[in-house]
Design an enzyme around this catalytic site. Structure first.
Site, short mmCIF file in Angstrom:
data_model
loop_
_atom_site.label_atom_id
_atom_site.label_comp_id
_atom_site.label_asym_id
_atom_site.label_seq_id
_atom_site.Cartn_x
_atom_site.Cartn_y
_atom_site.Cartn_z
N LYS A 118 0.82 -1.22 0.00
CA LYS A 118 0.00 0.00 0.00
C LYS A 118 0.85 1.26 0.00
O LYS A 118 0.45 2.28 -0.57
CB LYS A 118 -0.93 0.03 1.23
CG LYS A 118 -2.19 -0.79 1.08
CD LYS A 118 -3.23 -0.24 2.05
CE LYS A 118 -4.54 -0.98 1.98
NZ LYS A 118 -5.51 -0.44 2.95
N LYS A 145 -8.01 -11.22 -7.12
CA LYS A 145 -9.15 -11.18 -6.22
C LYS A 145 -10.20 -10.18 -6.74
O LYS A 145 -9.84 -9.13 -7.26
CB LYS A 145 -8.63 -10.72 -4.84
CG LYS A 145 -9.45 -11.24 -3.69
CD LYS A 145 -8.74 -11.01 -2.36
CE LYS A 145 -9.80 -10.95 -1.27
NZ LYS A 145 -9.29 -11.05 0.08
N LYS A 156 -13.20 -3.99 -5.19
CA LYS A 156 -13.92 -2.75 -5.49
C LYS A 156 -13.02 -1.73 -6.16
O LYS A 156 -13.49 -0.77 -6.74
CB LYS A 156 -14.51 -2.16 -4.21
CG LYS A 156 -13.43 -1.77 -3.23
CD LYS A 156 -13.98 -1.24 -1.94
CE LYS A 156 -12.83 -1.11 -0.96
NZ LYS A 156 -13.14 -1.56 0.37
#
Ligand code: TRP
Length: 343
Positions: A123, A206, A209
């Site tokens: 991240k 995966k 969103k």
């Protein structure tokens, strides 16, 4: 919950899990988390579920969107069958004890432990100097979430396993340094492959969103037409369906669609394949659409109903926060005493 998991005998069997209100719930959230949470709530566990808004803001969140996403997530929990009368359902920032215990854990966790976290590395990207301090400290806050409730079991996706292991390390170091046996050593309960929902466009990724293509995912708010068209256009291979799970090996897209079907139908992959083995995708996809619409449309309808009355959602969250605080406050108080803070 899955077999073979040992509960430390001294602690009540209590499940804790959290989801970030960072906007947009997908079929992956439903099958991988919400549906499982609704099931475990019926078993022999106390269940505590949290919208982790303090975690969400470790990367920038637009304030209006955060509030909306928090209420929508709460609606998603309830519409999926998590019952605020059976589970504690609350919003993290409403229970100040989370931030307070996280501070203590910031002093227990070591820089080196945090630096090894793969999610931090992913991240923060290359520019770690510009990442927030909160993003770095995120796993200590997660440990506080879990340990404030003395949770023994934490159902999470594979990507969170390392954070639950860090939680164990923090609990063990705290217990060791202060010579107590206060925090339990929590078990991660990792979702099975069958509930890991992959992208409809790429079976190796995966369902997310944040994928730029909306066709890659089914959103919990999608209507019947959107669901049907996404499944119709989902990537597959040219083979038909096998009659045993073995035949899905090295066919990630085919396996994903069968897994989704099995999870929605509450059947095993083998049961599904016993029925549909030999069919072509042109025949299976409409079956899957029909099942997905049948299972998801009552949920999206209920979410929409709840979202029309935000005051009701807010009342549920306030009530949940009161219940959460009743468990968390004495744990924090005892922690402060153990650490030697004058009370
Ligand atoms: N980090 C988790 C995620 O991004 C969310 C989370 C925060 C969590 N606190 C938790 C999950 C405690 C389980 C237990 O998915």
């Amino acid at each position: 919950m899955s077999e073979g998991v040992q509960t430390p005998p001294a602690f009540t069997k209590r499940v804790f899990s959290g989801i970030q209100p960072s906007g947009g719930l997908t079929l992956g959230n439903y099958l991988g988390a919400l549906k499982r949470f609704a099931e475990v709530q019926e078993q022999d566990y106390e269940t505590v579920f949290c919208m982790v808004d303090l975690h969400a803001i470790t990367v920038w969140q637009d304030p209006d969107k955060l509030a909306h996403a928090t209420r929508e997530l709460c609606a998603g929990f309830i519409a999926s069958g998590v019952d605020p009368k059976k589970s504690v359902l609350f919003n993290q920032s409403q229970v100040a004890e989370h931030a307070q215990l996280a501070w203590i854990f910031n002093t227990v966790a070591r820089m080196g432990w945090m630096q090894r976290m793969t999610q931090w590395k992913d991240k923060a990207g290359k520019n770690t100097q510009n990442a927030s301090l909160g993003l770095f400290a995120y796993p200590a806050l997660m440990a506080a979430d879990i340990l404030l409730y003395h949770a023994t079991h934490v159902p999470v996706g594979d990507d969170q396993k390392q954070h639950v292991e860090l939680t164990r390390d923090i609990a063990a170091k705290f217990n060791h340094d202060y010579k107590v046996d206060f925090f339990p050593i929590t078990e991660p309960v990792i979702e099975g492959a069958a509930t890991r929902v992959m992208s409809l466009r790429d079976g190796s990724k995966k369902m997310s969103k944040s994928d730029p293509s909306d066709m890659s995912r089914i959103n919990m708010t999608d209507d019947a037409d959107a669901i049907a068209s996404k499944i119709r256009k989902a990537r597959t291979d040219p083979e038909g369906l096998p009659s045993e799970a073995e035949g899905l090996k090295d066919r990630p897209e085919a396996r994903n669609l069968v897994n989704i079907y099995a999870a929605l139908a509450n059947q095993s992959v083998d049961q599904v394949l016993a029925d549909v083995g030999g069919k072509q995708f042109s025949e299976f996809k409409p079956m899957l659409s029909e099942l997905a619409v049948a299972k998801l449309s009552p949920i999206s309808t209920e979410m929409a109903r709840l979202m029309r009355d935000p005051a009701e959602i807010d009342a549920i969250l306030r009530d949940g926060a009161d219940q959460a605080r009743a468990i968390a406050a004495p744990v924090l108080e005892r922690t402060y005493e153990i650490v030697g803070m004058v009370r």
